[in-house]
Design a protein around this motif. Sequence first.
Motif, PDB file in Angstrom:
ATOM      1  N   ARG A   1       2.715   5.609  -3.697  1.00 51.29           N
ATOM      2  CA  ARG A   1       3.795   6.478  -4.192  1.00 51.29           C
ATOM      3  C   ARG A   1       4.103   6.207  -5.669  1.00 51.29           C
ATOM      4  O   ARG A   1       4.361   7.140  -6.432  1.00 51.29           O
ATOM      5  CB  ARG A   1       5.042   6.300  -3.339  1.00 51.29           C
ATOM      6  N   VAL A   2       4.074   4.944  -6.065  1.00 53.96           N
ATOM      7  CA  VAL A   2       4.311   4.611  -7.477  1.00 53.96           C
ATOM      8  C   VAL A   2       3.180   5.185  -8.324  1.00 53.96           C
ATOM      9  O   VAL A   2       3.422   5.770  -9.387  1.00 53.96           O
ATOM     10  CB  VAL A   2       4.453   3.085  -7.681  1.00 53.96           C
ATOM     11  N   ALA A   3       1.952   5.042  -7.865  1.00 50.69           N
ATOM     12  CA  ALA A   3       0.805   5.581  -8.602  1.00 50.69           C
ATOM     13  C   ALA A   3       0.946   7.090  -8.783  1.00 50.69           C
ATOM     14  O   ALA A   3       0.692   7.622  -9.871  1.00 50.69           O
ATOM     15  CB  ALA A   3      -0.496   5.244  -7.876  1.00 50.69           C
TER      16      ALA A   3
ATOM     17  N   SER B   1       0.825  -1.218   0.000  1.00 52.49           N
ATOM     18  CA  SER B   1       0.000   0.000   0.000  1.00 52.49           C
ATOM     19  C   SER B   1       0.854   1.261   0.000  1.00 52.49           C
ATOM     20  O   SER B   1       0.610   2.182  -0.783  1.00 52.49           O
ATOM     21  CB  SER B   1      -0.950   0.005   1.199  1.00 52.49           C
ATOM     22  N   THR B   2       1.846   1.303   0.864  1.00 49.54           N
ATOM     23  CA  THR B   2       2.716   2.484   0.944  1.00 49.54           C
ATOM     24  C   THR B   2       3.432   2.719  -0.381  1.00 49.54           C
ATOM     25  O   THR B   2       3.399   3.819  -0.946  1.00 49.54           O
ATOM     26  CB  THR B   2       3.758   2.294   2.073  1.00 49.54           C
ATOM     27  N   VAL B   3       4.084   1.685  -0.890  1.00 42.48           N
ATOM     28  CA  VAL B   3       4.827   1.802  -2.147  1.00 42.48           C
ATOM     29  C   VAL B   3       3.863   2.022  -3.306  1.00 42.48           C
ATOM     30  O   VAL B   3       4.116   2.845  -4.190  1.00 42.48           O
ATOM     31  CB  VAL B   3       5.708   0.548  -2.361  1.00 42.48           C
ATOM     32  N   GLY B   4       2.751   1.299  -3.300  1.00 38.71           N
ATOM     33  CA  GLY B   4       1.777   1.419  -4.388  1.00 38.71           C
ATOM     34  C   GLY B   4       1.246   2.832  -4.557  1.00 38.71           C
ATOM     35  O   GLY B   4       1.142   3.339  -5.673  1.00 38.71           O
TER      36      GLY B   4
ATOM     37  N   PRO C   1      11.083   3.649   1.871  1.00 38.89           N
ATOM     38  CA  PRO C   1      10.089   3.495   0.804  1.00 38.89           C
ATOM     39  C   PRO C   1      10.458   4.193  -0.503  1.00 38.89           C
ATOM     40  O   PRO C   1      10.155   3.690  -1.582  1.00 38.89           O
ATOM     41  CB  PRO C   1       8.814   4.094   1.411  1.00 38.89           C
ATOM     42  N   SER C   2      11.140   5.353  -0.427  1.00 39.58           N
ATOM     43  CA  SER C   2      11.478   6.051  -1.674  1.00 39.58           C
ATOM     44  C   SER C   2      12.470   5.236  -2.508  1.00 39.58           C
ATOM     45  O   SER C   2      12.413   5.259  -3.743  1.00 39.58           O
ATOM     46  CB  SER C   2      12.030   7.450  -1.389  1.00 39.58           C
ATOM     47  N   ASP C   3      13.365   4.501  -1.854  1.00 35.94           N
ATOM     48  CA  ASP C   3      14.290   3.631  -2.588  1.00 35.94           C
ATOM     49  C   ASP C   3      13.548   2.453  -3.220  1.00 35.94           C
ATOM     50  O   ASP C   3      13.851   2.041  -4.342  1.00 35.94           O
ATOM     51  CB  ASP C   3      15.396   3.102  -1.662  1.00 35.94           C
ATOM     52  N   VAL C   4      12.584   1.923  -2.492  1.00 39.86           N
ATOM     53  CA  VAL C   4      11.779   0.812  -3.019  1.00 39.86           C
ATOM     54  C   VAL C   4      10.969   1.292  -4.222  1.00 39.86           C
ATOM     55  O   VAL C   4      10.897   0.603  -5.243  1.00 39.86           O
ATOM     56  CB  VAL C   4      10.862   0.224  -1.916  1.00 39.86           C
ATOM     57  N   VAL C   5      10.379   2.486  -4.114  1.00 37.25           N
ATOM     58  CA  VAL C   5       9.616   3.055  -5.230  1.00 37.25           C
ATOM     59  C   VAL C   5      10.493   3.165  -6.470  1.00 37.25           C
ATOM     60  O   VAL C   5      10.075   2.779  -7.574  1.00 37.25           O
ATOM     61  CB  VAL C   5       9.024   4.433  -4.841  1.00 37.25           C
TER      62      VAL C   5
ATOM     63  N   LEU D   1       3.504   7.807 -11.394  1.00 36.97           N
ATOM     64  CA  LEU D   1       3.030   7.466 -12.744  1.00 36.97           C
ATOM     65  C   LEU D   1       1.837   8.323 -13.178  1.00 36.97           C
ATOM     66  O   LEU D   1       1.441   8.283 -14.340  1.00 36.97           O
ATOM     67  CB  LEU D   1       2.636   5.991 -12.818  1.00 36.97           C
ATOM     68  N   GLY D   2       1.259   9.062 -12.236  1.00 36.77           N
ATOM     69  CA  GLY D   2       0.100   9.887 -12.552  1.00 36.77           C
ATOM     70  C   GLY D   2      -1.169   9.064 -12.783  1.00 36.77           C
ATOM     71  O   GLY D   2      -2.015   9.429 -13.601  1.00 36.77           O
ATOM     72  N   VAL D   3      -1.291   7.951 -12.037  1.00 35.09           N
ATOM     73  CA  VAL D   3      -2.469   7.080 -12.166  1.00 35.09           C
ATOM     74  C   VAL D   3      -3.078   6.865 -10.790  1.00 35.09           C
ATOM     75  O   VAL D   3      -2.503   7.241  -9.771  1.00 35.09           O
ATOM     76  CB  VAL D   3      -2.097   5.716 -12.811  1.00 35.09           C
ATOM     77  N   GLY D   4      -4.219   6.226 -10.756  1.00 30.64           N
ATOM     78  CA  GLY D   4      -4.891   5.935  -9.497  1.00 30.64           C
ATOM     79  C   GLY D   4      -4.264   4.762  -8.770  1.00 30.64           C
ATOM     80  O   GLY D   4      -3.453   4.013  -9.322  1.00 30.64           O
ATOM     81  N   PHE D   5      -4.659   4.597  -7.506  1.00 30.21           N
ATOM     82  CA  PHE D   5      -4.200   3.476  -6.685  1.00 30.21           C
ATOM     83  C   PHE D   5      -5.403   2.790  -6.075  1.00 30.21           C
ATOM     84  O   PHE D   5      -6.344   3.454  -5.631  1.00 30.21           O
ATOM     85  CB  PHE D   5      -3.267   3.972  -5.570  1.00 30.21           C
TER      86      PHE D   5
END
Length: 171
Positions: free
Chosen positions: A22-24, A17-20, A155-159, A27-31
């Motif tokens: 941030r990735v979303a 959830s945390t990484v998801g 988390p930022s490194d994982v992202v 990417l400019g998409v929903g989560f």
Amino acid sequence: MTKPALILVGPPGSGKSTVGRRVAERLGVGFKDLDDDLRDAHGLEAGELVVELGRERFQELEVEALRALLDTFGGVLALGGGTPTAPGAAELLAGRAVVFLDVDLDNLLRREGLLPLHPWLLPNPRAHLRQLLTERRPVYESVASATVVTSGRDPSDVVADVLNALPAAAS
């Protein structure tokens, strides 16, 4: 037909959830978190639904929800920890951009808030989590086209690693 930009799998507490989220955002998409969708649809947290309905019925609900989202949701989707183990889930995930967020037992046990969300881990969280990781790791590895380790990492490194894994996950 839309399909998710990315699907994250891994055990409870791996950072989906945390990484998801941030990735979303990057990417400019929903989560979406599949457990949240199930909670909203059925009025109970995922762990409580497992206890209330039993594992088999809960997994049927997970697969139904996953199937509905796979062709309609174009963002980042975090699956429940057990979703990939549900009958039919691996087939639904085949050919999609799936990243396994891998975490070791010691790091899982340090994650705050894990036990209240997953009451089935009690009374011995270490033993339950060890068994869960042993049983599920091969499933996570089989459905994912990329693995990113989250243990002890910011988390930022994982992202950043997840974003770098996207081309491999999408192929």
